[in-house]
Scaffold this motif. Structure first.
Motif, short mmCIF file in Angstrom:
data_model
loop_
_atom_site.label_atom_id
_atom_site.label_comp_id
_atom_site.label_asym_id
_atom_site.label_seq_id
_atom_site.Cartn_x
_atom_site.Cartn_y
_atom_site.Cartn_z
N SER A 46 0.82 -1.22 0.00
CA SER A 46 0.00 0.00 0.00
C SER A 46 0.85 1.27 0.00
O SER A 46 0.33 2.36 -0.27
CB SER A 46 -0.94 0.01 1.21
N TRP A 47 2.12 1.18 0.30
CA TRP A 47 2.98 2.36 0.40
C TRP A 47 3.05 3.18 -0.89
O TRP A 47 2.92 4.41 -0.83
CB TRP A 47 4.37 1.99 0.86
N PRO A 48 3.30 2.55 -2.06
CA PRO A 48 3.40 3.39 -3.26
C PRO A 48 2.13 4.19 -3.55
O PRO A 48 2.21 5.36 -3.93
CB PRO A 48 3.69 2.38 -4.39
N TYR A 49 0.99 3.57 -3.37
CA TYR A 49 -0.25 4.30 -3.64
C TYR A 49 -0.46 5.42 -2.61
O TYR A 49 -0.91 6.51 -2.96
CB TYR A 49 -1.45 3.36 -3.66
N ASN A 50 -0.15 5.13 -1.34
CA ASN A 50 -0.26 6.18 -0.33
C ASN A 50 0.66 7.36 -0.65
O ASN A 50 0.28 8.52 -0.47
CB ASN A 50 0.04 5.63 1.06
N ALA A 51 1.86 7.06 -1.13
CA ALA A 51 2.78 8.13 -1.52
C ALA A 51 2.23 8.92 -2.70
O ALA A 51 2.35 10.15 -2.76
CB ALA A 51 4.15 7.54 -1.86
N ARG A 52 1.62 8.22 -3.63
CA ARG A 52 1.02 8.89 -4.80
C ARG A 52 -0.10 9.84 -4.36
O ARG A 52 -0.16 10.98 -4.80
CB ARG A 52 0.49 7.83 -5.76
#
Length: 161
Positions: A46-52
């Motif tokens: 979930s980290w990449p989407y949260n960063a996006r």
């Protein structure tokens, strides 16, 4: 066999890996460790989407990561236990003899073994955003997850009979 070796073996025959785990006897600590490892990898995905989202919407990433942490490491395991219990009860009504532990192990192992595709989905969602590519990777993950889960359930029912 190591966890990574078992994960790789699952792509060649998931029922064999579940059979090997079931042959070791029912150990709830092992099932919980498998589930928590799968949930940690869900959290990491979930980290990449949260960063996006944080970047494009100009919000702080802390609450996004915190929400994912709470949902995926505290609530999701309870949901997976509930799903496994319901599936075990429903299949038991139709004569399946695998038992509750086998149902849990099959579900939890399917989650962990399919986690490389979950990570790929997270990267796709984070870098490319919502769209056709994300849906294709998500569908591939879902099909593989269901294949692992159903194979594990069939093996558990066969071993118990």
């Amino acid at each position: 066999m190591s966890v990574i070796g078992d994960m790789l073996s699952s792509y060649g025959g998931p029922h064999k890996v579940v059979a090997r785990h079931l042959a070791m006897g029912p150990r709830e600590d092992r099932a919980l460790a498998i589930l928590m490892a799968g949930c940690v990898l869900l959290f990491v995905s979930s980290w990449p989407y949260n960063a996006r989202v944080a970047h494009f919407e100009g919000v702080d990433i802390g609450p996004l990561i915190g929400g994912s942490l709470f949902g995926l490491l505290f609530l999701a395991p309870l949901g997976f236990y509930l799903i496994a219990a319901i599936v075990s009860l429903v299949l038991g009504l139709f004569g399946w003899t695998g038992g509750a532990y086998a149902s849990r192990l099959a579900l939890f192992w399917a989650l962990l073994a399919s986690s490389p595709l979950i990570l790929l989905h997270g990267l796709t969602r984070g870098f490319l955003g919502p769209g056709m590519q994300e849906q294709i990777v998500g569908l591939i993950w879902f099909v593989v997850f269901m294949w692992f889960w159903m194979s594990g359930l069939f093996q558990a029912g066969k071993d118990a009979a």
